[in-house]
Design an enzyme around this catalytic site. Structure first.
Site, PDB file in Angstrom:
ATOM      1  N   HIS A  41     -22.485  -6.822 -33.328  1.00 17.13           N
ATOM      2  CA  HIS A  41     -21.745  -5.860 -34.095  1.00 17.13           C
ATOM      3  C   HIS A  41     -21.385  -6.427 -35.331  1.00 17.13           C
ATOM      4  O   HIS A  41     -21.239  -7.618 -35.485  1.00 17.13           O
ATOM      5  CB  HIS A  41     -20.296  -5.317 -33.463  1.00 17.13           C
ATOM      6  CG  HIS A  41     -19.514  -4.205 -33.865  1.00 17.13           C
ATOM      7  ND1 HIS A  41     -18.692  -4.274 -35.019  1.00 17.13           N
ATOM      8  CD2 HIS A  41     -19.828  -3.043 -33.437  1.00 17.13           C
ATOM      9  CE1 HIS A  41     -18.350  -3.116 -35.185  1.00 17.13           C
ATOM     10  NE2 HIS A  41     -18.906  -2.295 -34.486  1.00 17.13           N
ATOM     11  N   ASP A  51     -21.610   0.976 -27.555  1.00 19.75           N
ATOM     12  CA  ASP A  51     -23.015   1.760 -27.134  1.00 19.75           C
ATOM     13  C   ASP A  51     -23.573   1.518 -26.047  1.00 19.75           C
ATOM     14  O   ASP A  51     -24.584   2.022 -25.215  1.00 19.75           O
ATOM     15  CB  ASP A  51     -23.766   1.976 -28.499  1.00 19.75           C
ATOM     16  CG  ASP A  51     -23.463   2.817 -29.627  1.00 19.75           C
ATOM     17  OD1 ASP A  51     -23.232   1.970 -30.602  1.00 19.75           O
ATOM     18  OD2 ASP A  51     -22.911   3.795 -29.162  1.00 19.75           O
TER      19      ASP A  51
END
Ligand code: SDX
Length: 428
Positions: free
Chosen positions: A307, A364
């Site tokens: 991320h 996700d």
């Protein structure tokens, strides 16, 4: 830390103000830098560059903190609901009973779309990915509500666009799916709550009765909350830049949907399931795929991992992982890819490559597993992300407009050919 920064360039020193946010984040304000020094800064991907100040969402990547208007994501996911969180993000406070009732009633009253939307939908072949259909239908709302083309008209008009967009998004989403599977669309049922109405439009068909499972509707509501905003991510930054040119809210949100579609962003939830399916088909050898993810010569990345901001666990991933276990158990679903996902996570969390780069599961990684258990088809995973992110995009667009931010227009450093004269075709 002092409230100024000194930059030395070409033997000259320049003093620039340092601003501090409500959570003690600091930034060097370089707005005057070029005027003073003729020099700009450069930061591909904006990894170290702030584009704005915002009062909507706070996240701390090192501590794995995420708050919407000061309320923790854990609190909101457990105690609130998606429409209440939408109100909070857009209007800045938790609604009173009366505000909430008015907000929900207005949304319920606007779920129906103009019949001509079906003519646009019918223009798409069934091979059309639902994200492309969704962004087109959202932008097409400028045709049905031409007054929305001028975002400066009035706060009431903006509020009306907000209601229409939140109300119609599930209808557009479900219709984009029906178009893909060649089934007739279902009209909204205003007796159902937000997520139940969506599920009914998605899965009811003339051949058989469909009952919404409250476990599925509640799990979906929680997932939408978890996706509702995430400060200046790629798609939100896109919504803000498009909106900064005074384009309509519908055109700005449509651009955000397209940015979200990319597999490095919201498209990752679809890419995660496709990756897990591939690993399963390939015999479930997670070590082989981990090696591919670490191999610089191999384009394969471990989708759902890493991320830009979180260098610790994405708090949403933790909540979704627990919800995945709960929902699969409640629904009696056994999904072999969940075990592969957990195996990959365990390996990555102790692998030096991932540990050194602080790569953890993101929002996700597990969401696709729940969506699949809820019966949502893979091509629709990113559409679900867009439905969840809608109030965040709206809140950020509204804040940018209310703050009268200038048009977004970055500078560059030119590295092309220096001046040269034109030569005729025969002399080349
Ligand atoms: C979302 O911004 C947001 O807030 C987004 C989001 C939201 O709510 O809006 O949180 C939603 O988009 C989540 C991210 C979903 N994307 C994926 O899961 C795709 C896989 N992840 C990566 O592609 C990547 O981690 C990004 C795109 C998410 C972040 O990329 P960055 O910040 O540009 O980091 P990078 O590409 O520079 O990577 C740093 C290093 C590199 O190695 P080195 O060059 O240092 O040797 O980490 C490696 C990368 O190769 N790396 C990975 C990896 N992610 C980063 N290696 C293998 N697998 C991965 N998934």
């Amino acid at each position: 830390m002092s409230n100024t920064a000194e930059i030395k360039v070409g033997g000259q020193s320049y003093e620039l103000p340092v601003i501090e946010g409500s959570e003690q984040e600091q930034a060097i304000d370089i707005s005057a830098l070029r005027g003073q020094s003729g020099v700009i800064t450069i930061d591909p991907g904006f990894k170290n560059t702030g584009s704005t100040t915002s009062a909507i969402t706070f996240l701390d990547g090192e501590k794995g903190i995420l708050r919407y208007r000061g309320y923790s994501i854990e609190d909101l996911a457990e105690k609130s609901n998606f429409l209440e969180v939408s109100f909070l993000l857009i209007y800045g406070h938790l609604p009173s009973n009366e505000e909430y009732t008015r907000f929900v009633d207005s949304i319920t009253k606007h779920t129906l779309v103009h019949e001509d939307v079906k003519k646009i939908l019918e223009g798409f072949p069934s091979t059309a990915h639902p994200m492309g259909v969704l962004s087109s239908l959202v932008c097409a709302q400028t045709a049905f509500y031409p007054e929305s083309l001028d975002p400066n008209r009035s706060a009431d008009e903006v509020d009306m666009s907000i209601i229409r967009l939140i109300a119609k998004m599930p209808t557009f989403a479900a219709w984009s799916y029906k178009n893909q599977i060649g089934q007739p669309v279902n009209y909204p049922d205003n007796k159902q709550n937000y997520t139940a109405n969506f599920l009914k439009m998605m899965f009811a068909n003339p051949a058989e009765a469909y009952e919404v499972d409250p476990v599925v509707a509640n799990a979906l509501d929680k997932l939408l909350i978890l996706h509702a905003d995430h400060e200046q991510n790629c798609s939100t930054a896109t919504v803000r830049v498009v909106g900064s040119s005074h384009a309509s809210m519908y055109a700005s949100i449509s651009a955000g949907i397209n940015a979200l579609w990319g597999p490095l962003h919201g498209g990752a939830n679809q890419a995660v399931i496709e990756m897990l399916e591939n690993i399963k088909k390939d015999g479930g050898d997670t070590k082989k795929w981990m090696a591919k993810a670490k191999d610089k010569n191999d384009p394969f990345r471990l989708m759902g991992f890493g991320h830009r901001v979180y260098k610790n666990f994405d708090p949403r991933a933790k909540i979704i992982k627990k919800a995945a276990d709960d929902v699969l158990e409640k629904l009696g679903v056994k999904d072999p890819v969940l075990d592969i996902a957990k195996g990959l996570e365990e390996e990555a969390l102790r692998d030096p490559y991932f540990v050194e780069r602080k790569l953890y599961p993101n929002v996700d990684f597990y969401s696709g597993i729940i969506y699949r258990a809820l019966g949502i088809p893979t091509d629709m995973f990113t559409v679900m992300f867009a439905m969840g992110r809608l109030p965040g995009w709206i809140a950020q667009w509204k804040e940018m407009r209310e703050n009268k931010e200038p048009i977004g227009r970055p500078r560059q450093v030119y590295t092309g050919a220096n001046e040269r004269s034109y030569v005729g075709m025969d002399e080349r």
